[in-house]
Structures are given as structure tokens and as C-alpha cells.
Design a protein around this motif. Structure first.
Motif, PDB file in Angstrom:
ATOM      1  N   ASP A   1     -21.830  13.264 -18.772  1.00 22.65           N
ATOM      2  CA  ASP A   1     -20.974  13.293 -19.961  1.00 22.65           C
ATOM      3  C   ASP A   1     -19.848  12.289 -19.702  1.00 22.65           C
ATOM      4  OD1 ASP A   1     -19.019  13.755 -21.842  1.00 22.65           O
ATOM      5  OD2 ASP A   1     -19.184  15.929 -21.775  1.00 22.65           O
ATOM      6  N   VAL A   2     -19.823  11.225 -20.485  1.00 21.13           N
ATOM      7  CA  VAL A   2     -18.890  10.123 -20.188  1.00 21.13           C
ATOM      8  C   VAL A   2     -17.423  10.478 -20.431  1.00 21.13           C
ATOM      9  CG1 VAL A   2     -20.578   8.284 -20.576  1.00 21.13           C
ATOM     10  CG2 VAL A   2     -19.181   9.096 -22.494  1.00 21.13           C
TER      11      VAL A   2
ATOM     12  N   ASP B   1     -12.131   9.582 -26.451  1.00 24.97           N
ATOM     13  CA  ASP B   1     -12.764  10.105 -25.230  1.00 24.97           C
ATOM     14  C   ASP B   1     -14.099   9.416 -24.945  1.00 24.97           C
ATOM     15  OD1 ASP B   1     -10.796  11.855 -24.542  1.00 24.97           O
ATOM     16  OD2 ASP B   1     -11.744  13.624 -25.429  1.00 24.97           O
ATOM     17  N   VAL B   2     -14.965   9.370 -25.964  1.00 26.64           N
ATOM     18  CA  VAL B   2     -16.332   8.869 -25.713  1.00 26.64           C
ATOM     19  C   VAL B   2     -16.362   7.341 -25.644  1.00 26.64           C
ATOM     20  CG1 VAL B   2     -18.715   8.803 -26.561  1.00 26.64           C
ATOM     21  CG2 VAL B   2     -17.356  10.877 -26.848  1.00 26.64           C
ATOM     22  N   ASN B   3     -15.618   6.665 -26.515  1.00 29.32           N
ATOM     23  CA  ASN B   3     -15.742   5.200 -26.589  1.00 29.32           C
ATOM     24  C   ASN B   3     -14.807   4.469 -25.630  1.00 29.32           C
ATOM     25  OD1 ASN B   3     -17.453   5.809 -28.658  1.00 29.32           O
ATOM     26  ND2 ASN B   3     -16.264   4.860 -30.283  1.00 29.32           N
ATOM     27  N   LEU B   4     -13.651   5.080 -25.336  1.00 29.35           N
ATOM     28  CA  LEU B   4     -12.672   4.353 -24.512  1.00 29.35           C
ATOM     29  C   LEU B   4     -12.494   4.935 -23.107  1.00 29.35           C
ATOM     30  CD1 LEU B   4     -10.520   2.255 -23.993  1.00 29.35           C
ATOM     31  CD2 LEU B   4      -8.894   3.627 -25.325  1.00 29.35           C
ATOM     32  N   TRP B   5     -12.195   6.237 -23.019  1.00 31.25           N
ATOM     33  CA  TRP B   5     -12.005   6.808 -21.675  1.00 31.25           C
ATOM     34  C   TRP B   5     -13.250   6.616 -20.826  1.00 31.25           C
ATOM     35  CZ3 TRP B   5      -7.932   7.514 -18.955  1.00 31.25           C
ATOM     36  CH2 TRP B   5      -6.712   7.785 -19.565  1.00 31.25           C
TER      37      TRP B   5
ATOM     38  N   VAL C   1     -23.799  -0.370 -17.004  1.00 30.81           N
ATOM     39  CA  VAL C   1     -23.779  -0.530 -18.462  1.00 30.81           C
ATOM     40  C   VAL C   1     -23.038   0.651 -19.085  1.00 30.81           C
ATOM     41  CG1 VAL C   1     -25.164  -0.768 -20.563  1.00 30.81           C
ATOM     42  CG2 VAL C   1     -25.987  -1.785 -18.426  1.00 30.81           C
ATOM     43  N   ASN C   2     -21.828   0.384 -19.580  1.00 29.26           N
ATOM     44  CA  ASN C   2     -21.052   1.414 -20.295  1.00 29.26           C
ATOM     45  C   ASN C   2     -21.446   1.331 -21.764  1.00 29.26           C
ATOM     46  OD1 ASN C   2     -19.330   2.602 -18.259  1.00 29.26           O
ATOM     47  ND2 ASN C   2     -18.295   0.618 -18.140  1.00 29.26           N
ATOM     48  N   ASN C   3     -22.438   2.144 -22.142  1.00 22.24           N
ATOM     49  CA  ASN C   3     -23.012   2.009 -23.485  1.00 22.24           C
ATOM     50  C   ASN C   3     -22.711   3.193 -24.412  1.00 22.24           C
ATOM     51  OD1 ASN C   3     -25.292   1.356 -25.564  1.00 22.24           O
ATOM     52  ND2 ASN C   3     -25.867   3.353 -24.711  1.00 22.24           N
ATOM     53  N   ALA C   4     -22.580   4.404 -23.861  1.00 26.60           N
ATOM     54  CA  ALA C   4     -22.469   5.604 -24.717  1.00 26.60           C
ATOM     55  C   ALA C   4     -21.367   5.429 -25.748  1.00 26.60           C
ATOM     56  CB  ALA C   4     -22.173   6.830 -23.850  1.00 26.60           C
ATOM     57  N   GLY C   5     -21.632   5.862 -26.966  1.00 25.58           N
ATOM     58  CA  GLY C   5     -20.606   5.712 -27.994  1.00 25.58           C
ATOM     59  C   GLY C   5     -20.894   6.584 -29.198  1.00 25.58           C
ATOM     60  N   VAL C   6     -19.839   6.861 -29.964  1.00 24.73           N
ATOM     61  CA  VAL C   6     -19.972   7.592 -31.228  1.00 24.73           C
ATOM     62  C   VAL C   6     -19.195   6.847 -32.304  1.00 24.73           C
ATOM     63  CG1 VAL C   6     -20.405   9.921 -30.325  1.00 24.73           C
ATOM     64  CG2 VAL C   6     -18.052   9.094 -30.491  1.00 24.73           C
ATOM     65  N   ALA C   7     -19.579   7.086 -33.564  1.00 24.02           N
ATOM     66  CA  ALA C   7     -18.929   6.373 -34.669  1.00 24.02           C
ATOM     67  C   ALA C   7     -18.238   7.354 -35.603  1.00 24.02           C
ATOM     68  CB  ALA C   7     -19.970   5.566 -35.440  1.00 24.02           C
TER      69      ALA C   7
END
Ligand SMILES: NC(=O)c1ccc[n+]([C@@H]2O[C@H](COP(=O)([O-])OP(=O)(O)OC[C@H]3O[C@@H](n4cnc5c(N)ncnc54)[C@H](O)[C@@H]3O)[C@@H](O)[C@H]2O)c1
Length: 282
Positions: A67-68, A117-121, A92-98
């Protein structure tokens, strides 16, 4: 131009959010080139599915729930790849939400926190945890997945834009900072490609012009995650900071840098007239 395999003969990569969309496409692309792939994501069953596909494509998977939003899970992942592979070559830091919506009522604080949390931290945790691992191996490459949105600041997407712009800034900073350590950095600034990112209740309910237009584009575009993955690897091999697979984001970004006021006027026109990404249902 050196291939990634020439630069990194041990061929070890860790990918976050690897069981869907771009993360999965990158996992399979690396697998096809014979890499060891740490397949990390939230759900063990989907991780296993991707790991099986990685094996079938010729790679060697390492399955990991990561969990990123949790720094300690990055540390556990670093420990695991160090034990299994004695190091890592590509992160590869890929996980993301929109998300999308107007600032005052569309974007909730709860969702702002989720996006940060998901896109930056995640990118901060990933870089902080793995830079020492890459340094130990004497070289490495970090591939951060931001978005064209981080360059273009599209209306009604403040939280997504802000987190992705921060990822661009971190990547540009590290590109120069890590040269002495022989670690390269590339940031993906793709515009819409097909994936599952728009496939959640919040986006489906979203009433904003930008949200509906962009999310419809993600569902209907002919650009696939696989083509973005191949372009991403070429960008890394060329030592690029920016990886922009689609021309529209590139042209608009160039305009925003050279003629920022004209760009803003054009964007306002396109938004008000519901054109380009803002066309309903395009
Ligand atoms: N699809 C597009 O049009 C587009 C355009 C530009 C950039 N991006 C970026 O590409 C990246 C990949 O997105 P995608 O479009 O392939 O979407 P996707 O939804 O298909 O894949 C995203 C993955 O991230 C994982 N994830 C979400 N939260 C997580 C968490 N807390 N911990 C670990 N994993 C988590 C999901 O489980 C999923 O597997 C994202 O960073 C996204 O912002 C997408």
C-alpha cells in the motif's frame, strides 16, 4: 543509446500499482525482456494474476502487497528485494488515483487527502526508501508516473493537478541531484490512455465538465497502456527527464511554457466552449 538491459544486466525492477493499467503493462513489457519484476499493489489476488502473466511473458515475478500510502510497507519491500535479489535497478512509482470537481464543492477534503497520500506521499516514500538501495548498487533509474495534468493545470482537477505537478517537481529535482550517484530519473506525463482509473463510483457520479470529458476520453481513447509502457521504456533508455507519449500534452505544455498568458486564454476558451478534453462524452 544504451538499452536498459545494457545499463542494468541484473534486470531487477519494482513497480507500484502493478496489477492494472500502466503498471501492469510495464510489468509485462519488462517481463518480455527477461526482467525480475516485483509486482506490488493492494490486492493479493490481482497481484498473483499479474505475477502469473509476468511469468508467462518470460519474467521472474516477486509478489508483494504494498500500500503506497504506508512508508513502512515500502521499507518492508526494500528489505524483501534486497534479500531476494541483492538490490534493485529500476524503481517505478506508478500507483495513482484520480478525482475531478470544483474546488469549493466538488472535491471533498477526504478525497484531497486520498490523492495526496496515493499520488504524492507514495513517490516521496518510494524515493526516500529506494535511493539508498540504488546507491548501494552503484546505479539505478527512477521512473515516476505523473501526468500531463501536472503540466497543464486543467480546470476542475485541482487535487490531481497539484499532486502530479509535485511529482514532476520531485523528479526534476532528483534528476540533477542524483547524477553524481549514477541514478537517472524520468517522469511520465501522459495524457489520457485506456485504464481502470476512471472506473470508480466517485468518478462515475462526478458532475464536473472536466471530470466527465476526461474520464470519457480515458474510456474511449485508442491509446493503450501498452503503447505508453513501450514509450516509457524508450524514454528511460534515451535518458529523458520528461516522457510525453501523446502529442496533445506536448504541444499544450510547450505553449504554456513559452506563452503562458496565451495558453491560459486558449485553455479558458476550450473549457468554456466544451472543446478538446472538455467535450462531453468524447
Ligand atoms: N489513464 C490515464 O489516462 C492516465 C494519464 C496520465 C497519468 N496516469 C497515471 O498513471 C498511473 C497508473 O494509472 P492507470 O491509469 O494505469 O490506472 P489503474 O487504475 O488502471 O491502475 C492504478 C493502480 O494503482 C493501484 N493503487 C491505487 N491505490 C493504491 C495504493 N494505495 N497502494 C498501492 N497501489 C494502489 C490500483 O490498485 C491500480 O492497480 C497513475 O499514477 C495515473 O495517475 C494515468
Amino acid at each position: 543509446m544504451r538499452t536498459l538491459e545494457q545499463s542494468f544486466p541484473k534486470k531487477r525492477v519494482l513497480i507500484t500499482g502493478a496489477s492494472s493499467g500502466l503498471g501492469k503493462a510495464l510489468a509485462l513489457e519488462f517481463a518480455g525482456r527477461g526482467w525480475k519484476v516485483a509486482v506490488t499493489d493492494l490486492d493479493a489476488a490481482r497481484i498473483k494474476e499479474t505475477a502469473d502473466a509476468v511469468r508467462a511473458a518470460g519474467g521472474e515475478p516477486l509478489e508483494m502487497v504494498l500500500d503506497v500510502t504506508r512508508c513502512e510497507q515500502f521499507e518492508a519491500a526494500a528489505h524483501r528485494v534486497t534479500e531476494a535479489w541483492q538490490g534493485l535497478d529500476v524503481l517505478v512509482n506508478n500507483a495513482g488515483v484520480a478525482d475531478a470537481g470544483r474546488m469549493e464543492d466538488g472535491l471533498t477534503l477526504e478525497n484531497w487527502r486520498l490523492l495526496v497520500d496515493v499520488n504524492l506521499w507514495s513517490v516521496i516514500y518510494g524515493c526516500r526508501t529506494f535511493i539508498p538501495v540504488l546507491k548501494k548498487g552503484g546505479k539505478g533509474h527512477i521512473f515516476n508516473v505523473a501526468s500531463g495534468a501536472g503540466l497543464l493545470c486543467l480546470p476542475e482537477m485541482a487535487s490531481y493537478n497539484a499532486t502530479k505537478a509535485a511529482v514532476v517537481a520531485i523528479s526534476a529535482t532528483l534528476k540533477t541531484e542524483l547524477i553524481v550517484d549514477n541514478i537517472d530519473v524520468t517522469v511520465c506525463c501522459a495524457s489520457a490512455f485506456r485504464s481502470n482509473i476512471a472506473d470508480n463510483e466517485r468518478i462515475r457520479q462526478c458532475s464536473s465538465v472536466a471530470g466527465r470529458g476526461i474520464m470519457a476520453k480515458i474510456k474511449q481513447t485508442s491509446i493503450t497502456a501498452e503503447s505508453v509502457a513501450r514509450y516509457s521504456i524508450r524514454s528511460m533508455e534515451k535518458g529523458r527527464l520528461f516522457s510525453l507519449p501523446q502529442a496533445d500534452a506536448g504541444v499544450m505544455w510547450a505553449l504554456s511554457r513559452w506563452m503562458p498568458e496565451k495558453y491560459r486564454r486558449l485553455l479558458t476558451y476550450l473549457f468554456n466552449k466544451r472543446k478538446w478534453l472538455f467535450a462531453p462524452g468524447t
